[in-house]
Design a protein around this motif. Structure first.
Motif, PDB file in Angstrom:
ATOM      1  N   ASN A 104       1.197  -0.973  -0.131  1.00 14.28           N
ATOM      2  CA  ASN A 104      -0.422   0.437   0.201  1.00 14.28           C
ATOM      3  C   ASN A 104       0.716   1.172   0.571  1.00 14.28           C
ATOM      4  O   ASN A 104       0.704   1.733   1.050  1.00 14.28           O
ATOM      5  CB  ASN A 104      -1.015   0.317   1.056  1.00 14.28           C
ATOM      6  N   ARG A 105       1.466   1.672  -1.012  1.00 14.26           N
ATOM      7  CA  ARG A 105       1.657   2.360  -1.771  1.00 14.26           C
ATOM      8  C   ARG A 105       1.128   3.945  -0.670  1.00 14.26           C
ATOM      9  O   ARG A 105       2.458   4.775  -0.185  1.00 14.26           O
ATOM     10  CB  ARG A 105       3.288   2.803  -2.947  1.00 14.26           C
ATOM     11  N   THR A 106      -0.084   3.774  -1.607  1.00 12.71           N
ATOM     12  CA  THR A 106      -0.708   5.188  -0.931  1.00 12.71           C
ATOM     13  C   THR A 106      -0.296   5.560   0.036  1.00 12.71           C
ATOM     14  O   THR A 106      -0.219   6.413   1.259  1.00 12.71           O
ATOM     15  CB  THR A 106      -2.224   5.476  -2.198  1.00 12.71           C
ATOM     16  N   GLY A 161       3.344   6.073   2.026  1.00 12.75           N
ATOM     17  CA  GLY A 161       3.591   7.323   1.319  1.00 12.75           C
ATOM     18  C   GLY A 161       3.620   8.898   2.201  1.00 12.75           C
ATOM     19  O   GLY A 161       3.990   9.766   2.028  1.00 12.75           O
ATOM     20  N   ASN A 189       3.118  -5.116   2.687  1.00  8.92           N
ATOM     21  CA  ASN A 189       4.221  -3.627   3.368  1.00  8.92           C
ATOM     22  C   ASN A 189       4.980  -3.289   3.956  1.00  8.92           C
ATOM     23  O   ASN A 189       6.216  -2.781   4.123  1.00  8.92           O
ATOM     24  CB  ASN A 189       2.809  -2.823   4.471  1.00  8.92           C
ATOM     25  N   LEU A 221       8.459  -2.617   1.505  1.00  8.93           N
ATOM     26  CA  LEU A 221       8.179  -1.544   1.863  1.00  8.93           C
ATOM     27  C   LEU A 221       8.780  -1.394   2.299  1.00  8.93           C
ATOM     28  O   LEU A 221       9.769   0.202   2.215  1.00  8.93           O
ATOM     29  CB  LEU A 221       7.041  -0.971   1.296  1.00  8.93           C
TER      30      LEU A 221
END
Length: 245
Positions: free
Chosen positions: A14-16, A19, A38, A41
């Motif tokens: 879930n980059r959104t 971020g 996740n 990341l």
């Protein structure tokens, strides 16, 4: 069970949501870590990640990306974690699986270190695809997505925010993933135009065009030092398959 179905939630992370995290890397607790998407990341960004899952197949997959993985049911809290032991608690598409999310939100605050953040992502039941289905009289569960068969609670953008605020959290940043229903027209419209239009749609009507809402929060009594206290919009346009545009 150790079938392929156990890893049906494997994704690109879930980059959104991640971020929006605005503090330096430290100790992260990924609640409902799945296969470690996740965590991958977070680790790449310098975080030391502890994952939590109740599925043994997910534990084996997530162990590749996490320092350690706890086998536990989040409905029972975070009994393995000491007070103030994590700088970041990630609740990405987790709260909707719980009969009563308040308990886990309280536990997330208990284990959060001073200056830490709680990152939450929730599916949006008011997304245009779900509205269209309901207008046709359909409320059908699916294996994954907004209507995941294991979802016990449903949230809109507004009620997701209210859930956090009503249980002791102050929201620092918000965002969402989604965009206009371009379908095949995306193939011949310029990327720049699509991005501008999607950003406008998410900024003006997030409850209609965002399939997920994301929040970064702190306990309400805490005044954060790294960011101003007023919420900051962090809307991100993504395709329906979850990839950024």
């Amino acid at each position: 069970m150790t079938t392929d179905l156990d890893l049906r939630y494997r994704n690109t992370g879930n980059r959104t949501l991640l971020g929006l995290v605005d503090i330096p890397p430290g100790r992260a607790l990924d609640c409902g870590c799945g296969a470690g998407d996740n965590a991958r990341l977070l680790r790449a960004a310098g975080w030391r990640v502890t994952g939590v899952t109740r599925d043994s197949a997910e534990l084996a997959a997530a162990a590749v990306e996490c320092e350690r993985v706890e086998l536990a049911d989040l409905a029972d809290g975070l009994r393995f974690a000491a007070d103030a032991s994590y700088d970041l608690v990630v609740l990405s598409h987790i709260l909707e699986h719980l009969v009563e999310p308040a308990g886990l939100l309280a536990e997330a605050q208990r284990v959060l270190a001073p200056g830490g953040r709680i990152a939450v992502a929730l599916p949006n039941i008011a997304h245009y695809r779900e509205r269209a289905k309901q207008l046709l009289g359909r409320f059908d569960y699916t294996d994954t997505g907004v209507m995941d068969v294991t979802h016990l609670r449903f949230f809109t953008i507004r009620t997701g925010r209210e859930l956090l605020e009503q249980h002791g959290l102050r929201i620092l940043a918000t965002g969402g993933s989604g965009g206009l229903p371009w379908w095949r027209t995306r193939e011949w419209i310029s990327t720049a135009l699509v991005e501008r239009a999607d950003h406008w749609a998410l900024s003006t009507r997030p409850n209609l065009f965002a399939w997920q809402s994301v929040f970064v929060a702190v306990p309400a009594a805490v005044v954060p030092a790294a960011r101003a206290a007023e919420p900051v919009a962090g809307l991100t346009a993504t395709r329906s398959d979850g990839h950024a545009v």
